[in-house]
Write an enzyme that holds these catalytic residues in place. Structure first.
Site, PDB file in Angstrom:
ATOM      1  N   ARG A  90      13.243  23.175  32.121  1.00  8.58           N
ATOM      2  CA  ARG A  90      14.515  22.863  31.453  1.00  8.58           C
ATOM      3  C   ARG A  90      15.373  21.901  32.262  1.00  8.58           C
ATOM      4  O   ARG A  90      16.354  21.386  31.754  1.00  8.58           O
ATOM      5  CB  ARG A  90      15.323  24.144  31.211  1.00  8.58           C
ATOM      6  N   ARG A 129      19.827  32.384  10.349  1.00 11.42           N
ATOM      7  CA  ARG A 129      19.127  33.359  11.192  1.00 11.42           C
ATOM      8  C   ARG A 129      20.122  34.366  11.766  1.00 11.42           C
ATOM      9  O   ARG A 129      19.853  35.565  11.820  1.00 11.42           O
ATOM     10  CB  ARG A 129      18.378  32.655  12.328  1.00 11.42           C
ATOM     11  N   ARG A 135      23.776  38.592  14.099  1.00 12.03           N
ATOM     12  CA  ARG A 135      24.329  38.038  15.339  1.00 12.03           C
ATOM     13  C   ARG A 135      25.696  37.420  15.051  1.00 12.03           C
ATOM     14  O   ARG A 135      25.826  36.225  14.829  1.00 12.03           O
ATOM     15  CB  ARG A 135      23.416  36.954  15.908  1.00 12.03           C
ATOM     16  N   ARG A 146      25.414  25.044  22.085  1.00  9.84           N
ATOM     17  CA  ARG A 146      24.061  25.240  22.605  1.00  9.84           C
ATOM     18  C   ARG A 146      23.201  23.992  22.375  1.00  9.84           C
ATOM     19  O   ARG A 146      22.413  23.608  23.233  1.00  9.84           O
ATOM     20  CB  ARG A 146      23.393  26.452  21.937  1.00  9.84           C
TER      21      ARG A 146
END
Length: 192
Positions: A90, A129, A135, A146
């Site tokens: 990453r 999602r 969530r 993000r």
């Protein structure tokens, strides 16, 4: 031919789904850092216990711990003839560490695939999602942040691997089967 590849892509681009499908086609294990963390924590390994302390404090697991976990996972017998990495590296420091791990094992990467995705479509996917999985903290602003972080952190990796002639970009939007077919085409004979 053994395949050692990295799959990059923003959250919501379908990396997990495509990693599993592609790994099956290639006959190599799909290795995600999330799975490595969970396995080390559930097995109570020394690295898992260390990672758990950071996760419990809401902090990122440091590169040093992540790198050791990845090195240990890549040393397992099922990865000897190839692997698909999802979620690692990453950072530029992790790219260097992965280079060292592979060189130490006498291997090198064969491909780096970036699944590209339309930001607004990815935001819609992730909001859907989040709703399905309950969530509540995955709001549009959190998701967009993000995605911004992904771009900031991944852009240097894309440049590095493009400079090495390893990068292949594949459109990650559309039907799952269509994306899988695009990936197989992009990888040519190694994914046939």
């Amino acid at each position: 031919m053994s395949t050692r590849l990295i799959l990059l892509g923003p959250p919501g681009a379908g990396k997990g789904t495509q990693a599993a499908r592609l790994a099956t086609r290639l006959g190599v294990p799909a290795i995600s850092t999330g799975d490595i963390f969970r396995a080390n924590v559930s097995e109570g390994t020394e690295l898992g216990q260390l990672a758990q302390k950071y996760m419990n404090a809401g902090e990122y697991v440091p590169d040093e711990v992540t790198n050791q976990m990845v090195a240990a996972r890549l040393a397992e017998p099922d990865a000897a003839d190839g692997f698909l990495l999802d979620g690692y590296p990453r950072t530029e420091a992790q790219v260097s560490e992965l280079d060292s791990i592979l060189t130490g094992n006498g291997h090198e990467l064969t491909h780096v695939v970036e699944l590209t995705a339309d930001t607004d479509e990815v935001v819609a996917r992730l909001l859907n999602r989040a709703e399905e999985q309950g969530r509540a903290d995955d709001t549009e602003s959190v998701i967009r942040r993000r995605l911004d972080v992904y771009v900031e952190q991944t852009a240097p990796l894309v440049r590095i691997y493009a400079g090495r002639g390893l990068l292949v970009q594949v459109d990650g939007m559309g039907d799952v089967d269509e994306v899988t077919a695009r990936l197989a085409d992009a990888l040519g004979s190694s994914a046939g």
